[in-house]
Design a protein around this motif. Sequence first.
Motif, PDB file in Angstrom:
ATOM      1  N   LEU A 130       0.787  -0.724   0.334  1.00 47.43           N
ATOM      2  CA  LEU A 130      -0.211  -0.298   0.381  1.00 47.43           C
ATOM      3  C   LEU A 130       0.609   1.436  -0.298  1.00 47.43           C
ATOM      4  CD1 LEU A 130      -2.560  -0.873   2.227  1.00 47.43           C
ATOM      5  CD2 LEU A 130      -2.851  -0.520   0.243  1.00 47.43           C
ATOM      6  N   ASN A 131       2.388   0.928   0.562  1.00 48.81           N
ATOM      7  CA  ASN A 131       2.859   2.074   0.531  1.00 48.81           C
ATOM      8  C   ASN A 131       4.227   2.233   0.131  1.00 48.81           C
ATOM      9  OD1 ASN A 131       1.922   3.270   2.920  1.00 48.81           O
ATOM     10  ND2 ASN A 131       2.788   2.086   4.198  1.00 48.81           N
ATOM     11  N   ASP A 132       3.941   0.930  -1.025  1.00 50.51           N
ATOM     12  CA  ASP A 132       5.450   1.048  -1.855  1.00 50.51           C
ATOM     13  C   ASP A 132       4.401   0.441  -3.457  1.00 50.51           C
ATOM     14  OD1 ASP A 132       7.599   0.875  -3.886  1.00 50.51           O
ATOM     15  OD2 ASP A 132       8.889   0.383  -2.415  1.00 50.51           O
ATOM     16  N   GLN A 133       3.928   0.779  -4.136  1.00 53.59           N
ATOM     17  CA  GLN A 133       2.695  -0.347  -5.093  1.00 53.59           C
ATOM     18  C   GLN A 133       4.115  -0.883  -6.010  1.00 53.59           C
ATOM     19  OE1 GLN A 133      -0.372   1.960  -6.756  1.00 53.59           O
ATOM     20  NE2 GLN A 133      -1.043   3.139  -4.513  1.00 53.59           N
ATOM     21  N   HIS A 134       4.613   0.354  -6.575  1.00 50.91           N
ATOM     22  CA  HIS A 134       5.661  -0.397  -7.489  1.00 50.91           C
ATOM     23  C   HIS A 134       6.882  -1.321  -6.817  1.00 50.91           C
ATOM     24  CE1 HIS A 134       2.771   1.619 -10.217  1.00 50.91           C
ATOM     25  NE2 HIS A 134       3.453   3.128  -9.457  1.00 50.91           N
ATOM     26  N   ASN A 135       6.674  -1.878  -5.957  1.00 49.30           N
ATOM     27  CA  ASN A 135       7.816  -3.066  -5.294  1.00 49.30           C
ATOM     28  C   ASN A 135       8.183  -4.014  -5.728  1.00 49.30           C
ATOM     29  OD1 ASN A 135       8.984  -3.954  -3.997  1.00 49.30           O
ATOM     30  ND2 ASN A 135       9.849  -2.758  -2.439  1.00 49.30           N
TER      31      ASN A 135
ATOM     32  N   HIS B 132      -3.685  -7.992 -13.609  1.00 53.35           N
ATOM     33  CA  HIS B 132      -3.901  -6.354 -14.045  1.00 53.35           C
ATOM     34  C   HIS B 132      -1.924  -6.034 -13.986  1.00 53.35           C
ATOM     35  CE1 HIS B 132      -4.986  -2.667 -11.827  1.00 53.35           C
ATOM     36  NE2 HIS B 132      -3.364  -2.584 -11.335  1.00 53.35           N
ATOM     37  N   ILE B 133      -1.351  -6.467 -13.276  1.00 48.69           N
ATOM     38  CA  ILE B 133      -0.116  -6.326 -13.594  1.00 48.69           C
ATOM     39  C   ILE B 133       0.390  -6.155 -15.111  1.00 48.69           C
ATOM     40  CG2 ILE B 133       2.450  -6.431 -12.988  1.00 48.69           C
ATOM     41  CD1 ILE B 133       1.039  -7.872 -10.085  1.00 48.69           C
ATOM     42  N   TRP B 134      -0.172  -7.142 -16.245  1.00 49.72           N
ATOM     43  CA  TRP B 134       0.062  -7.030 -16.873  1.00 49.72           C
ATOM     44  C   TRP B 134      -0.424  -6.178 -18.126  1.00 49.72           C
ATOM     45  CZ3 TRP B 134       3.182  -9.727 -19.471  1.00 49.72           C
ATOM     46  CH2 TRP B 134       3.875 -10.474 -20.706  1.00 49.72           C
ATOM     47  N   THR B 135      -1.931  -6.352 -17.714  1.00 49.16           N
ATOM     48  CA  THR B 135      -2.254  -5.589 -18.754  1.00 49.16           C
ATOM     49  C   THR B 135      -1.838  -3.802 -18.275  1.00 49.16           C
ATOM     50  OG1 THR B 135      -4.055  -4.756 -16.788  1.00 49.16           O
ATOM     51  CG2 THR B 135      -4.209  -6.814 -19.443  1.00 49.16           C
ATOM     52  N   THR B 136      -1.839  -3.353 -17.316  1.00 45.48           N
ATOM     53  CA  THR B 136      -0.686  -1.695 -16.436  1.00 45.48           C
ATOM     54  C   THR B 136       0.148  -1.528 -17.447  1.00 45.48           C
ATOM     55  OG1 THR B 136      -2.675  -2.286 -14.830  1.00 45.48           O
ATOM     56  CG2 THR B 136      -0.242  -0.285 -14.433  1.00 45.48           C
ATOM     57  N   LYS B 137       1.258  -2.391 -17.096  1.00 45.95           N
ATOM     58  CA  LYS B 137       2.686  -2.565 -17.849  1.00 45.95           C
ATOM     59  C   LYS B 137       2.246  -2.590 -19.083  1.00 45.95           C
ATOM     60  CE  LYS B 137       4.800  -3.585 -13.787  1.00 45.95           C
ATOM     61  NZ  LYS B 137       5.523  -1.989 -13.432  1.00 45.95           N
ATOM     62  N   ILE B 138       1.233  -3.057 -20.029  1.00 49.97           N
ATOM     63  CA  ILE B 138       1.251  -3.172 -21.365  1.00 49.97           C
ATOM     64  C   ILE B 138       1.390  -2.277 -21.272  1.00 49.97           C
ATOM     65  CG2 ILE B 138       0.425  -4.166 -23.358  1.00 49.97           C
ATOM     66  CD1 ILE B 138       0.493  -6.541 -22.794  1.00 49.97           C
ATOM     67  N   VAL B 139      -0.134  -1.076 -20.749  1.00 50.37           N
ATOM     68  CA  VAL B 139      -0.504  -0.062 -21.123  1.00 50.37           C
ATOM     69  C   VAL B 139       0.695   0.941 -21.100  1.00 50.37           C
ATOM     70  CG1 VAL B 139      -2.387   1.708 -20.688  1.00 50.37           C
ATOM     71  CG2 VAL B 139      -2.622  -0.571 -21.395  1.00 50.37           C
ATOM     72  N   HIS B 140       1.232   1.045 -19.828  1.00 51.09           N
ATOM     73  CA  HIS B 140       2.447   1.926 -19.612  1.00 51.09           C
ATOM     74  C   HIS B 140       3.271   1.898 -20.516  1.00 51.09           C
ATOM     75  CE1 HIS B 140       5.500   3.238 -17.893  1.00 51.09           C
ATOM     76  NE2 HIS B 140       4.987   3.637 -16.559  1.00 51.09           N
ATOM     77  N   LYS B 141       3.596   0.822 -21.132  1.00 50.09           N
ATOM     78  CA  LYS B 141       5.394   0.798 -21.985  1.00 50.09           C
ATOM     79  C   LYS B 141       4.618   0.924 -23.532  1.00 50.09           C
ATOM     80  CE  LYS B 141       7.849  -2.770 -20.231  1.00 50.09           C
ATOM     81  NZ  LYS B 141       8.509  -3.773 -20.331  1.00 50.09           N
ATOM     82  N   SER B 142       3.253   0.945 -24.280  1.00 48.28           N
ATOM     83  CA  SER B 142       2.489   1.441 -25.167  1.00 48.28           C
ATOM     84  C   SER B 142       2.434   2.645 -25.003  1.00 48.28           C
ATOM     85  CB  SER B 142       1.330   0.127 -25.378  1.00 48.28           C
ATOM     86  OG  SER B 142       0.084   1.187 -24.395  1.00 48.28           O
ATOM     87  N   SER B 143       2.005   3.609 -23.915  1.00 45.02           N
ATOM     88  CA  SER B 143       1.962   4.928 -23.856  1.00 45.02           C
ATOM     89  C   SER B 143       3.348   5.770 -24.093  1.00 45.02           C
ATOM     90  CB  SER B 143       0.418   5.552 -22.724  1.00 45.02           C
ATOM     91  OG  SER B 143       1.680   5.186 -21.324  1.00 45.02           O
ATOM     92  N   ALA B 144       4.164   5.292 -23.474  1.00 45.23           N
ATOM     93  CA  ALA B 144       5.539   5.748 -23.680  1.00 45.23           C
ATOM     94  C   ALA B 144       5.810   5.705 -24.574  1.00 45.23           C
ATOM     95  CB  ALA B 144       6.468   5.004 -22.454  1.00 45.23           C
ATOM     96  N   TRP B 145       5.729   4.496 -25.433  1.00 48.88           N
ATOM     97  CA  TRP B 145       6.696   4.324 -27.006  1.00 48.88           C
ATOM     98  C   TRP B 145       6.082   5.220 -27.646  1.00 48.88           C
ATOM     99  CZ3 TRP B 145       5.479  -1.828 -26.927  1.00 48.88           C
ATOM    100  CH2 TRP B 145       6.952  -2.383 -26.191  1.00 48.88           C
TER     101      TRP B 145
END
Length: 89
Positions: free
Chosen positions: A43-48, A74-87
Amino acid sequence: QPDAAVGILKCAQEMRGMSLQPSWYEKLQRWEDALEHYEVLQLNDQHNIHYTLGRIRCLDALGLWPRMSAMCEHIWTTKIVHKSSAWSS
């Protein structure tokens, strides 16, 4: 003996002010306690990633596969969305 070990951990926490590590509970196969600790820490470190992997190990050991699957999805889709928006930037 695992119950005695948990008692020693709790005593150390109370008397010495030590913070208990969720991995200690894992080693004692106290999966629910470990999962609870990992969830609070995350809860205090969501990306750990260590907390995330700890939660996955606990969910697996407890046989909570639907919950583990939902978390991984959820983690997979979040990472893919994050990476695709970065690309696309």
